[in-house]
Design a protein around this motif. Sequence first.
Motif, PDB file in Angstrom:
ATOM      1  N   VAL A  13     -68.842 -49.146-107.611  1.00 55.50           N
ATOM      2  CA  VAL A  13     -69.286 -48.416-106.416  1.00 55.50           C
ATOM      3  C   VAL A  13     -68.632 -49.365-105.440  1.00 55.50           C
ATOM      4  O   VAL A  13     -68.589 -50.467-105.272  1.00 55.50           O
ATOM      5  N   SER A  14     -68.138 -48.618-104.664  1.00 53.59           N
ATOM      6  CA  SER A  14     -67.271 -49.192-103.475  1.00 53.59           C
ATOM      7  C   SER A  14     -68.095 -49.731-102.425  1.00 53.59           C
ATOM      8  O   SER A  14     -69.423 -49.499-102.275  1.00 53.59           O
ATOM      9  N   ASP A  15     -67.576 -50.942-101.564  1.00 52.62           N
ATOM     10  CA  ASP A  15     -68.451 -51.784-100.728  1.00 52.62           C
ATOM     11  C   ASP A  15     -69.149 -50.842 -99.766  1.00 52.62           C
ATOM     12  O   ASP A  15     -70.016 -50.884 -99.268  1.00 52.62           O
ATOM     13  N   VAL A  16     -68.328 -49.759 -99.175  1.00 55.10           N
ATOM     14  CA  VAL A  16     -68.761 -48.833 -98.124  1.00 55.10           C
ATOM     15  C   VAL A  16     -69.847 -47.878 -98.757  1.00 55.10           C
ATOM     16  O   VAL A  16     -71.221 -48.001 -97.894  1.00 55.10           O
ATOM     17  N   HIS A  17     -69.826 -47.636 -99.887  1.00 51.41           N
ATOM     18  CA  HIS A  17     -70.878 -46.731-100.557  1.00 51.41           C
ATOM     19  C   HIS A  17     -72.083 -47.586-100.640  1.00 51.41           C
ATOM     20  O   HIS A  17     -73.321 -47.153-100.630  1.00 51.41           O
ATOM     21  N   LYS A  18     -71.908 -49.045-101.138  1.00 58.49           N
ATOM     22  CA  LYS A  18     -72.993 -49.655-101.217  1.00 58.49           C
ATOM     23  C   LYS A  18     -73.897 -49.937-100.074  1.00 58.49           C
ATOM     24  O   LYS A  18     -75.047 -50.100-100.082  1.00 58.49           O
ATOM     25  N   VAL A  19     -72.945 -50.070 -98.971  1.00 54.03           N
ATOM     26  CA  VAL A  19     -73.681 -50.506 -97.573  1.00 54.03           C
ATOM     27  C   VAL A  19     -74.685 -49.006 -97.372  1.00 54.03           C
ATOM     28  O   VAL A  19     -75.515 -49.049 -96.691  1.00 54.03           O
ATOM     29  N   SER A  20     -73.995 -48.017 -97.600  1.00 51.14           N
ATOM     30  CA  SER A  20     -74.532 -46.587 -97.089  1.00 51.14           C
ATOM     31  C   SER A  20     -76.092 -46.303 -97.965  1.00 51.14           C
ATOM     32  O   SER A  20     -76.908 -46.146 -97.426  1.00 51.14           O
ATOM     33  N   ALA A  21     -75.738 -46.682 -99.297  1.00 49.83           N
ATOM     34  CA  ALA A  21     -76.837 -46.655 -99.993  1.00 49.83           C
ATOM     35  C   ALA A  21     -78.117 -47.563 -99.645  1.00 49.83           C
ATOM     36  O   ALA A  21     -79.121 -47.334 -99.686  1.00 49.83           O
ATOM     37  N   LEU A  22     -77.684 -48.799 -99.401  1.00 45.99           N
ATOM     38  CA  LEU A  22     -78.487 -49.779 -98.859  1.00 45.99           C
ATOM     39  C   LEU A  22     -79.407 -49.562 -97.541  1.00 45.99           C
ATOM     40  O   LEU A  22     -80.378 -49.605 -97.397  1.00 45.99           O
ATOM     41  N   SER A  23     -78.472 -48.575 -96.656  1.00 40.36           N
ATOM     42  CA  SER A  23     -79.022 -48.141 -95.513  1.00 40.36           C
ATOM     43  C   SER A  23     -80.146 -47.161 -95.856  1.00 40.36           C
ATOM     44  O   SER A  23     -81.163 -46.953 -95.022  1.00 40.36           O
ATOM     45  N   TYR A  24     -79.683 -46.375 -96.663  1.00 44.97           N
ATOM     46  CA  TYR A  24     -80.451 -45.116 -96.924  1.00 44.97           C
ATOM     47  C   TYR A  24     -82.031 -45.653 -97.757  1.00 44.97           C
ATOM     48  O   TYR A  24     -83.041 -45.142 -97.228  1.00 44.97           O
ATOM     49  N   ILE A  25     -81.864 -46.698 -98.311  1.00 43.95           N
ATOM     50  CA  ILE A  25     -83.200 -47.484 -99.080  1.00 43.95           C
ATOM     51  C   ILE A  25     -83.810 -47.965 -97.870  1.00 43.95           C
ATOM     52  O   ILE A  25     -85.123 -47.957 -97.666  1.00 43.95           O
ATOM     53  N   CYS A  26     -83.254 -48.763 -97.018  1.00 39.62           N
ATOM     54  CA  CYS A  26     -83.985 -49.385 -95.867  1.00 39.62           C
ATOM     55  C   CYS A  26     -84.745 -48.138 -94.776  1.00 39.62           C
ATOM     56  O   CYS A  26     -85.895 -48.351 -94.559  1.00 39.62           O
ATOM     57  N   VAL A  27     -83.936 -47.250 -94.575  1.00 38.34           N
ATOM     58  CA  VAL A  27     -84.570 -46.309 -93.901  1.00 38.34           C
ATOM     59  C   VAL A  27     -85.743 -45.432 -94.631  1.00 38.34           C
ATOM     60  O   VAL A  27     -86.636 -45.285 -93.944  1.00 38.34           O
ATOM     61  N   GLY A  28     -85.711 -45.197 -95.681  1.00 42.65           N
ATOM     62  CA  GLY A  28     -86.557 -44.512 -96.788  1.00 42.65           C
ATOM     63  C   GLY A  28     -87.913 -45.593 -96.855  1.00 42.65           C
ATOM     64  O   GLY A  28     -88.963 -45.046 -96.545  1.00 42.65           O
ATOM     65  N   LEU A  29     -87.755 -46.816 -96.885  1.00 48.03           N
ATOM     66  CA  LEU A  29     -88.837 -47.708 -97.199  1.00 48.03           C
ATOM     67  C   LEU A  29     -89.571 -47.760 -95.731  1.00 48.03           C
ATOM     68  O   LEU A  29     -90.802 -47.863 -95.764  1.00 48.03           O
ATOM     69  N   ALA A  30     -88.883 -47.712 -94.607  1.00 43.95           N
ATOM     70  CA  ALA A  30     -89.258 -47.996 -93.241  1.00 43.95           C
ATOM     71  C   ALA A  30     -90.460 -46.731 -93.043  1.00 43.95           C
ATOM     72  O   ALA A  30     -91.391 -46.634 -92.570  1.00 43.95           O
ATOM     73  N   LYS A  31     -89.867 -45.502 -93.383  1.00 41.94           N
ATOM     74  CA  LYS A  31     -90.530 -44.207 -93.022  1.00 41.94           C
ATOM     75  C   LYS A  31     -91.680 -44.237 -94.009  1.00 41.94           C
ATOM     76  O   LYS A  31     -92.671 -43.693 -93.672  1.00 41.94           O
ATOM     77  N   PHE A  48     -83.451 -55.132 -96.242  1.00 35.78           N
ATOM     78  CA  PHE A  48     -82.982 -55.161 -95.215  1.00 35.78           C
ATOM     79  C   PHE A  48     -81.671 -56.339 -95.160  1.00 35.78           C
ATOM     80  O   PHE A  48     -80.597 -56.356 -94.849  1.00 35.78           O
ATOM     81  N   GLN A  49     -82.074 -57.223 -95.764  1.00 35.54           N
ATOM     82  CA  GLN A  49     -81.376 -58.754 -95.862  1.00 35.54           C
ATOM     83  C   GLN A  49     -80.310 -58.277 -96.786  1.00 35.54           C
ATOM     84  O   GLN A  49     -79.203 -58.806 -96.514  1.00 35.54           O
ATOM     85  N   GLU A  50     -80.563 -57.570 -97.832  1.00 33.68           N
ATOM     86  CA  GLU A  50     -79.488 -57.334 -98.754  1.00 33.68           C
ATOM     87  C   GLU A  50     -78.575 -56.188 -98.085  1.00 33.68           C
ATOM     88  O   GLU A  50     -77.262 -56.462 -98.084  1.00 33.68           O
ATOM     89  N   TYR A  51     -78.887 -55.334 -97.172  1.00 34.15           N
ATOM     90  CA  TYR A  51     -78.061 -54.457 -96.624  1.00 34.15           C
ATOM     91  C   TYR A  51     -77.325 -55.039 -95.373  1.00 34.15           C
ATOM     92  O   TYR A  51     -76.169 -55.096 -95.267  1.00 34.15           O
ATOM     93  N   LYS A  52     -78.114 -56.137 -94.713  1.00 35.99           N
ATOM     94  CA  LYS A  52     -77.305 -56.823 -93.566  1.00 35.99           C
ATOM     95  C   LYS A  52     -76.096 -57.686 -94.256  1.00 35.99           C
ATOM     96  O   LYS A  52     -75.113 -57.779 -93.730  1.00 35.99           O
ATOM     97  N   THR A  53     -76.498 -58.383 -95.508  1.00 36.90           N
ATOM     98  CA  THR A  53     -75.564 -59.116 -95.893  1.00 36.90           C
ATOM     99  C   THR A  53     -74.212 -58.201 -96.360  1.00 36.90           C
ATOM    100  O   THR A  53     -73.155 -58.956 -96.134  1.00 36.90           O
ATOM    101  N   ALA A  54     -74.576 -57.158 -97.079  1.00 38.34           N
ATOM    102  CA  ALA A  54     -73.478 -56.355 -97.513  1.00 38.34           C
ATOM    103  C   ALA A  54     -72.699 -55.937 -96.217  1.00 38.34           C
ATOM    104  O   ALA A  54     -71.512 -55.818 -96.131  1.00 38.34           O
ATOM    105  N   ARG A  55     -73.338 -55.465 -95.259  1.00 39.55           N
ATOM    106  CA  ARG A  55     -72.603 -54.901 -94.136  1.00 39.55           C
ATOM    107  C   ARG A  55     -71.798 -55.833 -93.348  1.00 39.55           C
ATOM    108  O   ARG A  55     -70.646 -55.684 -92.861  1.00 39.55           O
ATOM    109  N   ASP A  56     -72.406 -57.169 -93.179  1.00 43.80           N
ATOM    110  CA  ASP A  56     -71.726 -58.006 -92.498  1.00 43.80           C
ATOM    111  C   ASP A  56     -70.702 -58.773 -93.128  1.00 43.80           C
ATOM    112  O   ASP A  56     -69.424 -58.989 -92.525  1.00 43.80           O
TER     113      ASP A  56
END
Length: 195
Positions: A13-31, A48-56
């Motif tokens: 899985v590409s890093d960009v797709h990993k960031v997108s997937a983690l983003s969807y997980i964060c938004v889904g959990l928040a909702k 969120f921490q995993e998402y932020k680390t991958a994004r940064d």
Amino acid sequence: IECARLALKEPNVSDVHKVSALSYICVGLAKQIEKKTGGSKAEFDRAFQEYKTARDSLHYDGGLSYIPDYYHSKLEGRYAEALGYARLINSKANRMPFEAEAYALLGDYEKAYTIYREYKQYDDSVSNVSVKKQTAEYALQLDLARAENEAKDLRLAAQISREHTHHVMMALLGTIALLTIAFLAFYPHRRRQQA
């Protein structure tokens, strides 16, 4: 959420797709947390921490990349910070509902209403443009289909006309041939009778 988690388990899985997937997980959990249908704040914080680390690590700044930050700030009760993240969302259509919600959370209902009303007008105008574009495309397709049908009708009429002309010519030639044969058969017989 489950689809995003499955995507993360995919090999290569590409890093960009990993960031997108983690983003969807964060938004889904928040909702889920907001609607009280599941998810926990601790689970959201881990995602969120995993998402932020991958994004940064990618220095990724996609148009929607601040939505998880918005939800993180909102869930922490830091509404002014959430508003700041909402303003960083690139797309106007995506940004405006988050801004309106953040202003409402800050207690500025007039500003929230104004932005939400602008958003609805913008969304309606975008929808109207889309509908007009689709209508024009359908009209063009219909005109094209009509033109193709008219061309087929004209080709069919021309073919029928050619066949009709062919039949008439064959009948005329047949008639001429019969008359010629009759004349050739009758003329010598008549000549013998006169002589």
